[in-house]
Write an enzyme that holds these catalytic residues in place. Structure first.
Site, PDB file in Angstrom:
ATOM      1  N   HIS A  28     -62.171  60.971  -9.983  1.00 24.46           N
ATOM      2  CA  HIS A  28     -61.400  59.850 -10.510  1.00 24.46           C
ATOM      3  C   HIS A  28     -62.312  58.741 -11.038  1.00 24.46           C
ATOM      4  CE1 HIS A  28     -57.265  58.670 -11.047  1.00 24.46           C
ATOM      5  NE2 HIS A  28     -57.526  57.451 -10.654  1.00 24.46           N
ATOM      6  N   HIS A  30     -50.597  54.278 -17.929  1.00 24.83           N
ATOM      7  CA  HIS A  30     -50.110  53.291 -16.966  1.00 24.83           C
ATOM      8  C   HIS A  30     -48.762  52.736 -17.419  1.00 24.83           C
ATOM      9  CE1 HIS A  30     -54.458  52.330 -15.454  1.00 24.83           C
ATOM     10  NE2 HIS A  30     -53.942  53.400 -14.884  1.00 24.83           N
ATOM     11  N   LYS A  83     -48.390  61.754 -14.277  1.00 21.99           N
ATOM     12  CA  LYS A  83     -47.906  60.965 -13.151  1.00 21.99           C
ATOM     13  C   LYS A  83     -46.606  60.264 -13.543  1.00 21.99           C
ATOM     14  CE  LYS A  83     -49.561  57.705  -9.657  1.00 21.99           C
ATOM     15  NZ  LYS A  83     -50.704  56.874  -9.218  1.00 21.99           N
ATOM     16  N   ARG A 117     -62.577  58.793 -14.739  1.00 21.12           N
ATOM     17  CA  ARG A 117     -61.439  58.154 -15.418  1.00 21.12           C
ATOM     18  C   ARG A 117     -61.609  56.633 -15.412  1.00 21.12           C
ATOM     19  NH1 ARG A 117     -55.650  58.410 -16.518  1.00 21.12           N
ATOM     20  NH2 ARG A 117     -54.520  56.882 -15.263  1.00 21.12           N
TER      21      ARG A 117
END
Length: 331
Positions: free
Chosen positions: A268, A294, A162, A271
Site C-alpha cells: 500500500h 476516493h 473499494k 499507492r
C-alpha cells in the site's frame, strides 16, 4: 476434523443467497463466531442489543481495535439479526466507539521506489509497478482481468473497486511492452487450462447468468493467475484463480529489506507514493482523487499534509541559530 456448526452453515447460506463476496462471508462468519464465544456460546437468538453493545464496547476498550474493524463487526451482527434471525436490532445506543487516530501514510522517495522495484521480478514487479504507476490497491491489481487493460488508450479499468465502484486509471507507457509480453505467456497458460478443462474464470453470479459463456473467454481471465488450479469453495469448480495477494505482500516485504529501506513499507506504500509524487509534480488534487477512487476529497488531502510537513513546508529555526558554524564534533 472439526465439526461444522449448523447455525453458522445457516448464516453462510444467507450470505451466499445474497451473492456477497467470499471475503465478506469469511469476515462475517469470523465476527459472528467471536460474538458467540464472547458470550459463553449462547445462541444469538437468546441475546439482543444489550449483548451486541457489550461485545462492540469490549472491542474498543479492551481489544483497542480500529474504527473500521469495529464497524465491520457491527455490520456482521446487524446482518445476523436482520437477515438470519429476522430479529432486527434497531437503534443500539451506548456503544463505546473505537478512537480514530490520524496517521500520516508512509511514503517512499522516488529513489526508494526505484530500489524497491529493482528487487522484484516477473508478476510481482508488474503488480508493484501498477500500484506505483497507476495507484491501484493490491486487490485491484491481482483481480485485474485481461479485458480491462486498454493499451490503445493507455488506461486500466478498475471494476468493483473499494465500495463497489468502477474507475479508470492511467497506464504508464513504460509498462505497455512488459505487460504485453506477460499476457502472451498468460494466454499460453489459458489455452493449456482450456484443454485440461480448467479454463473457466470466476465470474460474479449476476454476470455468470447474463453471459454464461464469458468465463471461458480470454478477456475474462485474470492478468495475474495463480501458479496452480484449485477447487472453488462455493461452486466446487476446479479453476485457476488470481495470484494470492499474500504472496505479493511477502515479495514486496523481501524487496524492501533487500533495498535497504528502513521505512515500514508495504504494497500500500506504493499507492501512497503514487499520490504524493503526483501532487509533487503539480497534479490537481481532484485528479489524484479520481485516480485513487476516493469518495471524499478529504481522504486525498492527507497527502498534502505529507508534503506540507516535509522539509520544504517549514523552515527550521535551527539554521538561523547555528549559521554557518554547523554542529560541534561529537565522539
Amino acid at each position: 476434523m472439526a465439526r461444522r456448526s449448523p447455525f453458522l452453515d445457516q448464516v453462510r447460506d444467507a450470505i451466499r443467497v445474497r451473492h456477497y463476496s467470499i471475503r465478506t462471508e469469511q469476515a462475517y462468519l469470523t465476527w459472528i463466531r467471536r460474538y458467540i464465544l464472547f458470550h459463553g456460546k449462547r445462541h444469538p437468538g437468546e441475546m439482543g442489543a444489550a449483548q451486541v453493545r457489550a461485545f462492540l464496547t469490549d472491542l474498543a476498550v479492551e481489544r483497542h481495535v480500529a474504527p473500521a474493524t469495529q464497524n465491520q463487526a457491527l455490520n456482521a451482527l446487524v446482518f445476523l439479526y436482520s437477515k438470519v434471525l429476522e430479529q432486527p436490532l434497531g437503534e443500539i445506543g451506548g456503544i463505546v466507539r473505537a478512537k480514530r487516530r490520524e496517521r500520516l501514510p508512509v511514503v517512499l522517495s522516488r529513489d526508494e521506489v526505484s530500489r524497491l522495484l529493482a528487487n522484484l521480478s516477473g508478476a510481482y514487479w508488474l503488480i508493484a509497478c501498477l500500484q506505483y504507476g497507476s495507484g491501484l490497491r493490491l486487490l485491484e491489481s491481482v483481480r485485474l482481468r485481461v479485458k480491462d487493460v486498454d493499451f490503445r488508450h493507455r488506461a486500466v479499468f478498475v471494476r468493483r473497486g473499494k465500495g463497489g465502484k468502477d474507475r479508470v486509471v492511467t497506464l504508464a507507457d513504460e509498462l505497455i511492452t512488459p505487460l504485453q509480453r506477460h499476457l502472451e505467456g498468460r494466454k499460453n497458460l489459458f489455452e493449456q487450462d482450456l484443454r485440461a478443462g480448467h479454463g473457466k474464470a470466476f465470474l460474479p453470479h449476476a454476470l455468470e447468468r447474463k453471459y454464461p459463456n464469458a468465463s471461458s473467454e480470454w478477456g475474462w481471465q485474470y492478468v495475474f493467475p495463480s501458479s496452480r488450479v484449485a477447487r472453488d469453495p462455493r461452486s466446487a469448480v476446479v479453476r485457476r484463480h488470481h495470484i494470492d495477494e499474500s504472496a505479493v505482500q511477502k515479495a514486496v516485504r523481501a524487496a524492501v529489506r533487500k533495498a535497504g529501506i528502513e521505512k515500514p513499507a508495504s504494497c500500500h506504500t506504493l499507492r501512497h507514493s503514487f499520490a504524493t509524487h503526483l501532487l509533487e509534480r503539480g497534479a490537481d488534487i481532484r485528479t489524484v482523487q479520481e485516480q485513487l477512487g476516493h469518495a471524499d476529497v478529504r481522504t486525498t488531502q492527507i497527502y498534502t499534509h505529507v508534503l506540507e510537513r516535509g522539509g520544504r513546508g517549514v523552515i527550521s529555526p535551527l539554521g538561523g541559530l547555528l549559521g554557518n558554524e554547523g554542529a560541534p564534533e561529537t565522539a
